[in-house]
Design a protein around this motif. Structure first.
Motif, PDB file in Angstrom:
ATOM      1  N   GLU A  24      32.372  24.820  84.504  1.00 27.69           N
ATOM      2  CA  GLU A  24      31.566  25.650  83.081  1.00 27.69           C
ATOM      3  C   GLU A  24      29.694  25.862  83.695  1.00 27.69           C
ATOM      4  OE1 GLU A  24      34.735  23.579  82.624  1.00 27.69           O
ATOM      5  OE2 GLU A  24      33.693  23.075  82.470  1.00 27.69           O
ATOM      6  N   ARG A  25      29.569  26.796  82.879  1.00 28.85           N
ATOM      7  CA  ARG A  25      27.986  27.008  83.194  1.00 28.85           C
ATOM      8  C   ARG A  25      27.597  26.601  82.139  1.00 28.85           C
ATOM      9  NH1 ARG A  25      28.230  33.293  85.011  1.00 28.85           N
ATOM     10  NH2 ARG A  25      29.764  33.722  83.148  1.00 28.85           N
ATOM     11  N   GLY A  26      27.806  26.351  81.072  1.00 31.68           N
ATOM     12  CA  GLY A  26      27.099  25.884  79.172  1.00 31.68           C
ATOM     13  C   GLY A  26      28.372  25.390  78.503  1.00 31.68           C
ATOM     14  N   PRO A  27      28.151  25.578  77.800  1.00 28.59           N
ATOM     15  CA  PRO A  27      29.371  24.830  76.203  1.00 28.59           C
ATOM     16  C   PRO A  27      30.321  25.659  76.129  1.00 28.59           C
ATOM     17  CG  PRO A  27      27.009  25.396  75.184  1.00 28.59           C
ATOM     18  CD  PRO A  27      26.363  25.486  76.613  1.00 28.59           C
ATOM     19  N   VAL A  28      29.670  27.447  75.940  1.00 30.68           N
ATOM     20  CA  VAL A  28      29.934  27.536  75.593  1.00 30.68           C
ATOM     21  C   VAL A  28      31.771  28.181  76.491  1.00 30.68           C
ATOM     22  CG1 VAL A  28      31.614  30.582  76.094  1.00 30.68           C
ATOM     23  CG2 VAL A  28      28.980  29.683  74.335  1.00 30.68           C
ATOM     24  N   GLU A  29      31.639  27.659  77.935  1.00 27.12           N
ATOM     25  CA  GLU A  29      33.025  27.810  78.888  1.00 27.12           C
ATOM     26  C   GLU A  29      33.719  26.124  78.294  1.00 27.12           C
ATOM     27  OE1 GLU A  29      29.878  28.481  79.838  1.00 27.12           O
ATOM     28  OE2 GLU A  29      29.690  30.527  80.401  1.00 27.12           O
ATOM     29  N   ALA A  30      33.214  25.372  77.784  1.00 27.11           N
ATOM     30  CA  ALA A  30      33.658  24.095  77.711  1.00 27.11           C
ATOM     31  C   ALA A  30      34.297  24.483  76.638  1.00 27.11           C
ATOM     32  CB  ALA A  30      32.655  23.060  77.479  1.00 27.11           C
ATOM     33  N   LEU A  31      33.793  25.198  75.847  1.00 29.68           N
ATOM     34  CA  LEU A  31      35.603  25.526  74.580  1.00 29.68           C
ATOM     35  C   LEU A  31      36.541  26.568  74.782  1.00 29.68           C
ATOM     36  CD1 LEU A  31      32.704  26.235  71.807  1.00 29.68           C
ATOM     37  CD2 LEU A  31      33.967  23.871  71.267  1.00 29.68           C
ATOM     38  N   VAL A  32      35.873  27.027  75.591  1.00 30.21           N
ATOM     39  CA  VAL A  32      36.921  28.000  75.982  1.00 30.21           C
ATOM     40  C   VAL A  32      37.711  27.484  76.585  1.00 30.21           C
ATOM     41  CG1 VAL A  32      37.027  30.037  77.640  1.00 30.21           C
ATOM     42  CG2 VAL A  32      35.865  30.212  75.817  1.00 30.21           C
ATOM     43  N   TYR A  33      37.752  26.419  77.894  1.00 32.24           N
ATOM     44  CA  TYR A  33      38.473  25.847  78.588  1.00 32.24           C
ATOM     45  C   TYR A  33      39.272  25.197  77.768  1.00 32.24           C
ATOM     46  CZ  TYR A  33      37.459  29.543  82.521  1.00 32.24           C
ATOM     47  OH  TYR A  33      37.198  30.031  83.337  1.00 32.24           O
ATOM     48  N   TRP A  34      39.245  24.530  76.910  1.00 28.19           N
ATOM     49  CA  TRP A  34      39.661  23.638  76.140  1.00 28.19           C
ATOM     50  C   TRP A  34      39.524  21.739  76.725  1.00 28.19           C
ATOM     51  CZ3 TRP A  34      42.259  24.142  71.463  1.00 28.19           C
ATOM     52  CH2 TRP A  34      42.154  25.220  70.786  1.00 28.19           C
ATOM     53  N   ARG A  35      38.051  21.983  77.063  1.00 32.69           N
ATOM     54  CA  ARG A  35      37.233  20.129  77.435  1.00 32.69           C
ATOM     55  C   ARG A  35      37.673  19.248  76.557  1.00 32.69           C
ATOM     56  NH1 ARG A  35      39.093  22.376  81.680  1.00 32.69           N
ATOM     57  NH2 ARG A  35      37.790  23.290  82.720  1.00 32.69           N
ATOM     58  N   ASP A  36      37.157  19.928  75.826  1.00 28.85           N
ATOM     59  CA  ASP A  36      36.885  18.620  74.462  1.00 28.85           C
ATOM     60  C   ASP A  36      38.439  19.103  73.141  1.00 28.85           C
ATOM     61  OD1 ASP A  36      36.927  16.750  72.426  1.00 28.85           O
ATOM     62  OD2 ASP A  36      34.701  17.389  71.987  1.00 28.85           O
ATOM     63  N   PRO A  37      39.204  18.740  72.998  1.00 23.66           N
ATOM     64  CA  PRO A  37      40.281  19.943  72.446  1.00 23.66           C
ATOM     65  C   PRO A  37      39.752  19.225  70.759  1.00 23.66           C
ATOM     66  CG  PRO A  37      41.932  18.569  74.138  1.00 23.66           C
ATOM     67  CD  PRO A  37      39.852  18.224  73.855  1.00 23.66           C
ATOM     68  N   VAL A  38      39.114  18.937  70.927  1.00 24.75           N
ATOM     69  CA  VAL A  38      38.648  18.348  69.584  1.00 24.75           C
ATOM     70  C   VAL A  38      37.922  18.968  68.943  1.00 24.75           C
ATOM     71  CG1 VAL A  38      37.825  16.863  67.061  1.00 24.75           C
ATOM     72  CG2 VAL A  38      39.274  16.225  68.886  1.00 24.75           C
ATOM     73  N   SER A  39      36.491  19.194  69.449  1.00 29.38           N
ATOM     74  CA  SER A  39      36.017  20.293  68.971  1.00 29.38           C
ATOM     75  C   SER A  39      35.962  21.615  69.246  1.00 29.38           C
ATOM     76  CB  SER A  39      34.542  20.101  70.430  1.00 29.38           C
ATOM     77  OG  SER A  39      33.766  18.894  69.706  1.00 29.38           O
ATOM     78  N   SER A  40      37.354  22.408  69.932  1.00 26.94           N
ATOM     79  CA  SER A  40      37.532  23.594  70.433  1.00 26.94           C
ATOM     80  C   SER A  40      38.482  23.818  69.366  1.00 26.94           C
ATOM     81  CB  SER A  40      38.336  23.410  72.312  1.00 26.94           C
ATOM     82  OG  SER A  40      37.356  23.254  72.825  1.00 26.94           O
ATOM     83  N   GLY A  41      38.852  22.967  68.904  1.00 24.11           N
ATOM     84  CA  GLY A  41      39.886  23.114  68.343  1.00 24.11           C
ATOM     85  C   GLY A  41      39.742  23.740  66.979  1.00 24.11           C
ATOM     86  N   ILE A  42      38.271  22.847  66.590  1.00 29.38           N
ATOM     87  CA  ILE A  42      37.829  23.253  64.954  1.00 29.38           C
ATOM     88  C   ILE A  42      37.213  24.502  65.642  1.00 29.38           C
ATOM     89  CG2 ILE A  42      35.566  22.391  63.827  1.00 29.38           C
ATOM     90  CD1 ILE A  42      36.337  19.943  64.752  1.00 29.38           C
ATOM     91  N   VAL A  43      36.730  25.376  66.242  1.00 32.23           N
ATOM     92  CA  VAL A  43      36.061  26.485  66.727  1.00 32.23           C
ATOM     93  C   VAL A  43      36.633  27.426  66.502  1.00 32.23           C
ATOM     94  CG1 VAL A  43      34.673  27.755  68.334  1.00 32.23           C
ATOM     95  CG2 VAL A  43      34.089  25.133  67.906  1.00 32.23           C
ATOM     96  N   PHE A  44      37.656  27.032  66.642  1.00 30.43           N
ATOM     97  CA  PHE A  44      39.217  27.931  67.312  1.00 30.43           C
ATOM     98  C   PHE A  44      39.055  28.661  65.497  1.00 30.43           C
ATOM     99  CE2 PHE A  44      43.848  29.360  67.510  1.00 30.43           C
ATOM    100  CZ  PHE A  44      43.295  30.515  68.108  1.00 30.43           C
ATOM    101  N   GLY A  45      40.055  27.117  65.028  1.00 31.88           N
ATOM    102  CA  GLY A  45      40.433  27.626  63.821  1.00 31.88           C
ATOM    103  C   GLY A  45      39.605  27.891  62.398  1.00 31.88           C
ATOM    104  N   ALA A  46      38.208  27.695  62.685  1.00 33.57           N
ATOM    105  CA  ALA A  46      36.758  28.312  61.916  1.00 33.57           C
ATOM    106  C   ALA A  46      36.690  29.502  61.805  1.00 33.57           C
ATOM    107  CB  ALA A  46      35.964  27.344  61.739  1.00 33.57           C
ATOM    108  N   THR A  47      36.533  29.327  63.199  1.00 30.78           N
ATOM    109  CA  THR A  47      36.486  31.140  63.178  1.00 30.78           C
ATOM    110  C   THR A  47      37.607  32.474  62.897  1.00 30.78           C
ATOM    111  OG1 THR A  47      35.112  30.636  65.310  1.00 30.78           O
ATOM    112  CG2 THR A  47      35.415  33.186  65.424  1.00 30.78           C
ATOM    113  N   LEU A  48      38.822  32.134  63.695  1.00 29.06           N
ATOM    114  CA  LEU A  48      39.527  32.423  63.284  1.00 29.06           C
ATOM    115  C   LEU A  48      40.194  32.611  61.800  1.00 29.06           C
ATOM    116  CD1 LEU A  48      42.376  33.824  64.692  1.00 29.06           C
ATOM    117  CD2 LEU A  48      43.510  32.077  64.695  1.00 29.06           C
ATOM    118  N   VAL A  49      39.699  31.707  60.583  1.00 24.85           N
ATOM    119  CA  VAL A  49      39.777  31.853  59.405  1.00 24.85           C
ATOM    120  C   VAL A  49      38.513  32.690  59.130  1.00 24.85           C
ATOM    121  CG1 VAL A  49      39.753  30.647  57.553  1.00 24.85           C
ATOM    122  CG2 VAL A  49      40.932  29.575  59.060  1.00 24.85           C
TER     123      VAL A  49
END
Length: 220
Positions: A24-49
């Motif tokens: 990964e080149r930064g925090p965005v890539e870490a979110l997209v690749y679900w390195r931390d499922p909790v953080s990625s899930g929160i960002v994905f769910g909140a943005t989708l809502v």
């Protein structure tokens, strides 16, 4: 003991190590690749809502409700901490003091760097659009025309918000799918790419006007 050694050598030779994850080149890539499922899930769910809420409310209403929700949570937490300090007779700092002290201003050097990078990309897009629209290369212009023709049907089936939601879901799913099936996907992409290149070469050979003259290439 000999049979066991033979078996172990066979098993070791047939074993292939799993592919290393893409860096990964930064925090965005870490979110997209679900390195931390909790953080990625929160960002994905909140943005989708938030994106789905745009289908039922205007942009101003969504922003206002979102700001009210965040502010209500902060006020309630501040009142709760203040009540605890009063009961326990303690003198604790502001619950959000860490974020209040955080410098969120964009540095001038960073802003200049981003603006220069944006100008480079915008100029590259403008030059490429000019080349395609003015039919400098007939084959490339024909490809671009086909893409635009497909987009007319996509626009008739989906509105802009729907495409944004689909793109956002794809952003959080396709990179992980590609990482888990990188070898198979690369092989299929290479086959398709070779077929397209072969077809393009045949078309260029059949349409001499699509080629650039050697004199033009020398001038470039």
């Amino acid at each position: 003991m000999a049979p066991n050694k033979k078996y172990n050598s066979r098993s070791n030779s047939s074993y292939s190590a799993p592919a290393a994850p893409l860096p990964e080149r930064g925090p965005v890539e870490a979110l997209v690749y679900w390195r931390d499922p909790v953080s990625s899930g929160i960002v994905f769910g909140a943005t989708l809502v938030v994106l789905l809420s745009f289908a039922y409310m205007s942009l101003i209403s969504v922003v206002a409700y979102l700001a009210m929700f965040i502010q209500s949570g902060c006020i309630l937490l501040r009142l709760y901490k203040t009540a605890l300090q009063t009961v326990n007779k303690t003198n604790e700092s502001h619950p959000f003091q860490e974020y209040l002290d955080l410098d969120i201003r964009l540095p001038q050097e960073k802003a200049e760097e981003l603006s220069k990078l944006a100008v480079v990309h915008i100029n590259a897009v403008l030059v490429e659009l000019r080349r395609l629209l003015l039919a400098e290369d007939l084959v490339d212009s024909a490809k671009f025309f086909g893409i635009l023709w497909v987009l007319t049907y996509v626009g008739a089936l989906f509105n802009g918000l729907t495409l944004i939601i689909i793109g956002f879901i794809a952003l959080f799913t396709l990179p992980k799918v590609y990482e888990n099936n990188k070898t198979q996907i690369d092989q299929n992409i290479e086959v398709v790419r070779s077929k397209i290149a072969e077809l393009t070469n045949k078309v260029r050979a059949a349409i001499p006007i699509g080629k650039k003259n050697p004199e033009t290439k020398k001038k470039e």
